[in-house]
Design a protein around this motif. Structure first.
Motif, PDB file in Angstrom:
ATOM      1  N   GLY A 176      44.510  36.996  58.520  1.00 11.50           N
ATOM      2  CA  GLY A 176      43.145  36.497  58.633  1.00 11.50           C
ATOM      3  C   GLY A 176      43.083  35.122  58.009  1.00 11.50           C
ATOM      4  N   SER A 177      41.927  34.470  58.098  1.00 15.78           N
ATOM      5  CA  SER A 177      41.825  33.127  57.536  1.00 15.78           C
ATOM      6  C   SER A 177      41.843  33.209  56.009  1.00 15.78           C
ATOM      7  N   GLN A 178      42.290  32.116  55.382  1.00 18.38           N
ATOM      8  CA  GLN A 178      42.355  32.097  53.921  1.00 18.38           C
ATOM      9  C   GLN A 178      40.975  32.306  53.311  1.00 18.38           C
ATOM     10  N   GLU A 179      39.972  31.795  54.001  1.00 20.58           N
ATOM     11  CA  GLU A 179      38.606  31.940  53.519  1.00 20.58           C
ATOM     12  C   GLU A 179      38.203  33.417  53.481  1.00 20.58           C
ATOM     13  N   ASP A 180      38.559  34.152  54.549  1.00 21.14           N
ATOM     14  CA  ASP A 180      38.208  35.571  54.592  1.00 21.14           C
ATOM     15  C   ASP A 180      38.999  36.382  53.565  1.00 21.14           C
ATOM     16  N   VAL A 181      40.246  36.000  53.352  1.00 22.71           N
ATOM     17  CA  VAL A 181      41.061  36.685  52.342  1.00 22.71           C
ATOM     18  C   VAL A 181      40.417  36.504  50.971  1.00 22.71           C
ATOM     19  N   MET A 182      39.956  35.289  50.734  1.00 26.67           N
ATOM     20  CA  MET A 182      39.296  34.958  49.468  1.00 26.67           C
ATOM     21  C   MET A 182      38.005  35.782  49.301  1.00 26.67           C
ATOM     22  N   ARG A 183      37.227  35.860  50.383  1.00 27.18           N
ATOM     23  CA  ARG A 183      35.967  36.613  50.343  1.00 27.18           C
ATOM     24  C   ARG A 183      36.223  38.100  50.064  1.00 27.18           C
ATOM     25  N   LEU A 184      37.283  38.607  50.685  1.00 26.86           N
ATOM     26  CA  LEU A 184      37.629  40.015  50.513  1.00 26.86           C
ATOM     27  C   LEU A 184      37.925  40.313  49.049  1.00 26.86           C
ATOM     28  N   ASP A 185      38.671  39.409  48.406  1.00 20.97           N
ATOM     29  CA  ASP A 185      38.974  39.621  46.991  1.00 20.97           C
ATOM     30  C   ASP A 185      37.720  39.436  46.140  1.00 20.97           C
ATOM     31  N   ALA A 186      36.869  38.492  46.559  1.00 21.37           N
ATOM     32  CA  ALA A 186      35.649  38.226  45.791  1.00 21.37           C
ATOM     33  C   ALA A 186      34.795  39.490  45.658  1.00 21.37           C
ATOM     34  N   ILE A 187      34.835  40.353  46.692  1.00 21.17           N
ATOM     35  CA  ILE A 187      34.066  41.602  46.640  1.00 21.17           C
ATOM     36  C   ILE A 187      34.506  42.431  45.431  1.00 21.17           C
ATOM     37  N   SER A 188      35.824  42.624  45.315  1.00 17.41           N
ATOM     38  CA  SER A 188      36.347  43.419  44.194  1.00 17.41           C
ATOM     39  C   SER A 188      35.999  42.771  42.863  1.00 17.41           C
ATOM     40  N   TYR A 189      36.102  41.439  42.837  1.00 17.34           N
ATOM     41  CA  TYR A 189      35.873  40.719  41.575  1.00 17.34           C
ATOM     42  C   TYR A 189      34.416  40.834  41.119  1.00 17.34           C
ATOM     43  N   ILE A 190      33.503  40.802  42.096  1.00 14.52           N
ATOM     44  CA  ILE A 190      32.080  40.866  41.737  1.00 14.52           C
ATOM     45  C   ILE A 190      31.674  42.278  41.307  1.00 14.52           C
ATOM     46  N   ILE A 191      32.156  43.275  42.042  1.00 16.45           N
ATOM     47  CA  ILE A 191      31.695  44.627  41.691  1.00 16.45           C
ATOM     48  C   ILE A 191      32.467  45.222  40.515  1.00 16.45           C
ATOM     49  N   TRP A 192      33.687  44.765  40.316  1.00 17.56           N
ATOM     50  CA  TRP A 192      34.458  45.250  39.167  1.00 17.56           C
ATOM     51  C   TRP A 192      35.060  44.080  38.401  1.00 17.56           C
ATOM     52  N   PRO A 193      34.235  43.262  37.749  1.00 15.00           N
ATOM     53  CA  PRO A 193      34.813  42.147  36.989  1.00 15.00           C
ATOM     54  C   PRO A 193      35.680  42.698  35.860  1.00 15.00           C
ATOM     55  N   ASP A 194      36.790  42.016  35.610  1.00 15.61           N
ATOM     56  CA  ASP A 194      37.708  42.507  34.567  1.00 15.61           C
ATOM     57  C   ASP A 194      37.041  42.478  33.204  1.00 15.61           C
TER      58      ASP A 194
END
Lengths: 476, 118
Positions: free
Chosen positions: B100-118
């Motif tokens: 997929g596009s790098q932008e979409d890969v980034m968005r996909l990870d952003a989901i995890s980061y927002i809902i489960w910030p370390d």
């Protein structure tokens, strides 16, 4: 499609809705390489050559870069992902050395952003006039515009990027042809690359390699191409395009603009435009310069900030760099890059040492090509059975060739400074040594504690949520 | 190896967590994508439909033309959707593969980061 476990009909294929074709990948590769600083790199080559022989340095460098195309094609086939560079370097040389190399290499992106901002600011100031400090105001304005655009999530779509790159390349080519056709005079020493001596000829080659710098970054688009072979083809076609455009630009510049005017100029492309078509040509090239900068700012900020974000998420850079704004943009990374570029541009503005940036960039780029050679050689022994969609013919020999040739070019480049009367200087090696020392210091001294803090945070942040079942193994 | 039932449970929780996160919904409001997931260990495939940042549905099998294709083993998917692992670390180790596009890969990870910030 319904919620839950309803079974949907399988799609006929797994092709992506939108993917990058050969034209897009080739233009991405060419656009990443062709920055405004390339015009200055041609000036650097002219410092070491006589007559119009610079084209020969561009050609030989292009042929050497085709070996690099083969190396990156094999590495990209092994690890077809945006994180490929991390993966194959880590596998070939271990994590710490890979990170030191990657962080040092990343600084070249900031250098190019800073250089382009400085060069465009100088070009605008040259055309519209005003005090010299106005150039720095333009630089800050351009960087603010680029950072702002990034923070708002503005990105050039693939088609726009292709159009933008085409405009820059075609403009440079056309102005060069017009200059060659309209400015009378002879073409001296067309083959005299080594006329000033073998050492100067090799120094010209070092700067010619820089003209192709960053073309290999197209491998970070490996996850969005229609077929893996698209990246391989783009890696071989882009250097050919770059040779044609940069080669003819070097001939035109040497032929149509007096050497005295070119040396010391931060906007040789404007001088060529003026020589070819007068004021119209100068304005045309100013437009092309600004369009070229759009490519650099778009690609540079995007590649570098996403790398920083991923490193922060991984726990090897401070977590602040992973902070996202409401456009899902890693804003701390983007702002840091912008500030870093502004500081470097200020130093260049104050010292007038823009050719030093070309020298440092050349050393870093030749160095990374030697590292690519090492990775191919090492992984052929370490990962013998791993699938290689592209296997470079005579790969063992060519990887050793790349290590030796690009290693030597990096070493010689580290002492080459076209702005110095003797064309030799310790400044490039000093700058590269400082960058490498900073990267090494960070990886060896600071990163372990950053990583430990990240691991501790992850452990105490929240308990494991997944319900345990028989046969379920913990991962992560 | 996780069966579809386990993945289904993880996906249900992931969907509720994502859709219940106001910040994430706001951030992803311009993100409408079809995601395909492939479990390389047991052959299970599933699809997720995201519309303006809301996970409107998911289902077993591949449906529609994907914007993103994610491939890894079923255990990793389960842990990822429960928020028990950092997907970036797996991605940077080559254990999660994405098309997929790098932008979409980034968005996909952003989901995890927002809902489960370390």
């Amino acid at each position: 499609m319904s919620e839950g476990s309803a079974v949907a009909q399988e799609s006929a294929g797994t092709g992506l809705r939108r993917s990058l074709g050969l034209t897009g990948a080739t233009m991405t590769s060419t656009g990443l390489a062709f920055a405004v600083i390339d015009y200055i790199a041609v000036v650097s080559i002219l410092s070491y050559t006589v007559g119009v022989s610079a084209w020969l340095a561009v050609l030989i460098a292009g042929l050497l870069v085709l070996v690099v195309s083969g190396l990156f094609s094999e590495l990209n086939g092994l690890y077809p992902t945006a994180a490929g560079i991390r993966l194959y370097m880590t596998s070939a040389m271990g994590e710490r050395k890979a990170l030191i190399t990657t962080f040092t290499y990343l600084t070249s992106v900031v250098l190019v952003i800073a250089a382009d901002a400085f060069l465009i600011g100088s070009a605008i100031q040259h055309v519209i006039g005003g005090p010299s400090i106005a150039a720095y105001a333009w630089i800050i304005g351009l960087l603010t515009f680029a950072v702002g655009g990034n923070l708002l999530g503005v990105r050039m779509a693939g088609v726009v990027q292709t159009v933008v790159t085409s405009i820059v390349l075609v403009s440079t080519f056309v102005i060069s042809v017009v200059a060659i056709a309209t400015v009378h005079g002879g073409y001296s020493h067309p083959l005299g690359l080594f006329h000033k001596g073998v050492f100067h000829g090799i120094q010209a080659l070092i700067f010619a390699v820089f003209l192709y710098a960053a073309f290999e970054w197209v491998t970070t688009a490996a996850e969005e191409v229609r077929k893996p072979a698209v990246i391989t083809r783009a890696l071989f076609i882009a250097p050919a395009i770059l040779f044609v455009v940069a080669g003819i630009f070097s001939v035109a510049l040497a032929h149509a603009v007096p050497r005295g005017a070119v040396h010391g100029s931060a906007y040789p492309q404007l001088l060529l435009g003026k020589a070819a078509l007068g004021e119209l040509g100068m304005l045309w090239m100013l437009g092309a310069t600004m369009v070229a900068a759009m490519n650099t700012f778009n690609g540079g900020f995007l590649v570098a900030s996403r790398f920083i974000y991923a490193a922060a998420r991984e726990g090897i850079l401070p977590r602040a760099f992973a902070k996202l704004n409401m456009k899902a943009v890693p804003w701390v990374a983007v702002v840091s890059l912008g500030v870093g570029a502004a500081v470097i541009a200020a130093v260049v503005f104050a010292t007038r040492q823009w050719l030093l940036l070309v020298a440092v960039g050349s050393v870093l780029e030749a160095g990374i090509y030697a590292v690519a050679g090492y990775c191919v050689y090492r992984l052929r022994r370490k990962e013998v059975d791993r699938e290689r969609p592209f296997r470079l013919r005579f790969g063992d020999l060519l990887s050793i060739f790349a290590i030796v040739v690009f290693g030597l070019l990096a070493l010689l480049g580290a002492f080459s400074d076209p702005s110095h009367p003797s064309h030799l200087s310790l400044l490039p090696i000093l700058v590269v040594a400082v960058l490498a020392a900073l990267s090494t210091g960070y990886v060896l001294c600071i990163m372990p504690s950053v990583r430990a803090k990240a691991a501790a945070r992850a452990a105490v942040a929240r308990p494991r949520r997944r319900p345990s079942r028989e046969g379920t193994h913990e991962t992560g | 190896m996780a069966a579809w039932e386990e993945l289904d449970e993880a996906l249900r929780d992931y969907q509720a967590t994502c859709n219940g996160n106001e910040r994430l919904r706001k951030m992803q409001k311009d993100w409408s994508k079809v995601l395909h997931f492939d479990c390389e260990d047991n052959g299970v495939k599933f699809t997720m439909d995201v519309d303006h940042g809301e996970i409107v549905s998911y289902c077993q099998g591949h449906a529609g033309v994907p914007d993103i294709v994610v491939t890894t083993d079923s255990e990793t998917f389960c842990d990822m959707f429960w928020g028990d692992l950092n997907p970036v670390q797996k991605y940077l180790r080559g254990e999660i593969k994405v098309k997929g596009s790098q932008e979409d890969v980034m968005r996909l990870d952003a989901i995890s980061y927002i809902i489960w910030p370390d």
